[in-house]
Design an enzyme around this catalytic site. Structure first.
Site, PDB file in Angstrom:
ATOM      1  CG  ASP A   1     -46.609  69.679  70.543  1.00 42.03           C
ATOM      2  OD1 ASP A   1     -47.500  69.278  71.317  1.00 42.03           O
ATOM      3  OD2 ASP A   1     -45.409  69.773  70.869  1.00 42.03           O
TER       4      ASP A   1
ATOM      5  CD  GLU B   1     -50.261  71.558  73.501  1.00 41.68           C
ATOM      6  OE1 GLU B   1     -50.352  70.830  74.489  1.00 41.68           O
ATOM      7  OE2 GLU B   1     -49.156  71.832  72.978  1.00 41.68           O
TER       8      GLU B   1
END
Ligand code: NOJ
Length: 489
Positions: free
Chosen positions: A188, A249
């Site tokens: 993330d 990401e």
């Protein structure tokens, strides 16, 4: 081990996949119960968004323990069972890894001895940095009078990755899950891990116009995508190794995005390419995107494509139900690993959320995180209780399975075709036509794809035998309105 080159990743939002506990929220046992469906559908890996203990301010992206399972979702034993069952069915398991920040309820943040694990500044905020979600990125702690930095919510303080103890602890989290048998991680907020040590102001964005999100008023040159982040990418990859998958990401322009493959292949295997989400639904624009991306890929890097995720409007809402079928064809026939967002295979659109139902107010994300639709029983078979978000209208898996013209049937046929085709799975990409609402491209030696991005018939710009169409019937001479075809040439 490069299963992911030919594989398809399926993103599950665990709160919304299947409730087994009767509390209106999905859980791990629910996912286990639905694994045979995913096997039947024909995907290769599941990516679970965070299932760690969390106050759920950002639905798991605010973690209080990176090495445990939130009781809402089950237990570590349930997780182990999920991995075992998935592996038994030939499915891989990818976990969301959230290294940039924790919850403000995390014991580390509450421990005075670990002050330097976060980014504190004495007194008032030292600069103009803005949170991705809007508002100042510094929060003043009334007790100490100091301010801490948070790239996202104020309940998500950023970790200090310049502190070796943080690195060690967070890289240890990867080892913990690797030992439990996971097959990979989706990292993330990869770009945000390091910030300017001098804490200089971000400059104004000359392209900003009122109406854009507040975050876009500045260029985040000192808070995102610092060159030094590449070194952290490499450190994570060193732990993850070659036998497991590292997905990252990265929202960034293509030329910056591809840097996350790392020098000499020491970065992420798949820096997520989210550009289809933001590119206009237009033949020339999509062809230009694919060509720019293909040209930018470093030697040996494997491409990937994403059509939707839990943060962005669903594809069926962006392009409409008819074009969502064309989009399915695009996603599954471009060169590279596709990531498919749960429910897109049913054509689920954004579900309108009444103000009293909103749980993530002001963010427009509830609408894309609504429960999976399984059957025609109450709450679409997702739960026996009141679901945490409304289920919305539309046919579920059970009805679509019986209908050869359904979106689900199309996805399943496409997944099977891709699996059996070396051209589609591994062949090169070449644009054949991008004009007048039609995009056509060749894959490998003998396969071509033609997509009509309009609601009117168009000449088919490729000659060949049709092996799959979004429509049934037809004579193969024209592309009907909203039709996409795969051909043998
Ligand atoms: C990206 C995640 O996809 C999003 O849901 C989350 O809010 C932010 N990162 C912060 O963790």
């Amino acid at each position: 081990m490069t299963w992911w080159r030919r594989g398809v990743i399926y993103e599950i939002y665990p709160r919304s996949f299947q409730d087994s506990g009767g509390d209106g929220v999905g859980d791990l046992r629910g996912i286990v119960a639905r694994l045979p469906y995913l096997r039947w559908l024909g995907v290769d890996a599941i990516w679970l968004t965070p299932v760690y203990p969390s106050p759920q301010r950002d639905f798991g992206y605010d973690t209080t323990d990176h090495t445990a399972i939130d009781p809402r979702f089950g237990s570590l034993a349930d997780f182990d069972a999920l991995v075992a069952q998935a592996h038994g069915l030939g499915l891989r398991v990818i976990l969301d890894y959230v290294p940039n920040h924790t919850s403000d309820q995390h014991p580390w943040f509450r421990d005075a001895a670990k002050r330097d694990w976060y980014l504190w500044h004495p007194g008032d905020p030292p600069n103009n940095w803005i949170s991705v979600f809007g508002g100042p990125a510094w929060e003043r702690d009334p007790d100490s009078g100091q301010s801490y930095y948070h790239a996202y919510l104020r309940e998500q303080p950023d970790l200090n990755w310049r502190n070796p103890a943080v690195r060690e602890a967070m890289l240890g989290v990867l080892e913990f899950w690797i030992a439990r048998g996971v097959d990979g991680f989706r990292v993330d907020a990869m770009r945000q891990l390091l910030k300017d040590p001098l804490w200089r102001d971000n400059p104004p964005n000359p392209g900003y116009v009122p109406g854009m999100p507040e975050y876009d008023s500045l260029l985040p040159v000192h808070t995102a995508d610092l060159d030094e982040v590449q070194e952290v990418v490499a450190a994570m990859r060193a732990v993850i190794g070659d036998d497991r998958l590292m997905v990252a990401e990265v929202y960034a322009p293509i030329e910056r995005l591809v840097r996350y493959y790392g020098e000499g292949g020491h970065g992420a295997h798949l820096p997520l390419n989210m550009h289809l989400i933001s590119t206009p639904w237009d033949a020339e624009a999509i062809a230009a995107l694919v060509e720019r991306y293909e040209a930018a890929l470093p030697e040996g890097a494997w491409p990937n494509w994403v059509l939707g995720n839990h943060d962005r409007p669903r594809i069926a809402s962006r392009v409409g139900p008819a074009q969502a079928r064309v989009a399915a064809l695009l996603l599954l026939t471009l060169r590279g690993t596709p990531t498919l967002y749960y429910g897109d295979e049913l054509g689920i659109a954004d579900v309108p959320i009444a103000p009293h139902q909103a749980v993530d107010p002001g963010m427009a994300r509830d609408a894309v995180r609504t429960p999976m639709r399984w059957d025609a029983t109450p709450h679409a078979g997702f739960t026996t209780a009141e679901p945490w978000l409304p289920v919305g209208e539309g046919q579920g898996v059970a009805a679509q399975r019986e209908d050869p013209r359904s979106m689900l049937a199309l996805y399943r046929r496409l997944l099977a075709l891709r699996r059996g085709s070396d051209d589609l799975a591994e062949g090169g990409y070449r644009t054949l036509h991008a004009d007048d609402g039609v995009l056509a491209y060749a894959r490998g030696e003998r396969t071509a794809v033609a997509l009509n991005l309009t609601g009117e018939p168009r000449p088919l710009p490729v000659t060949g035998g049709i092996v799959l169409s979004t429509h049934s019937g037809g004579d193969g001479a024209v592309l009907r309105a909203d039709e996409g075809v795969v051909l043998t040439i």
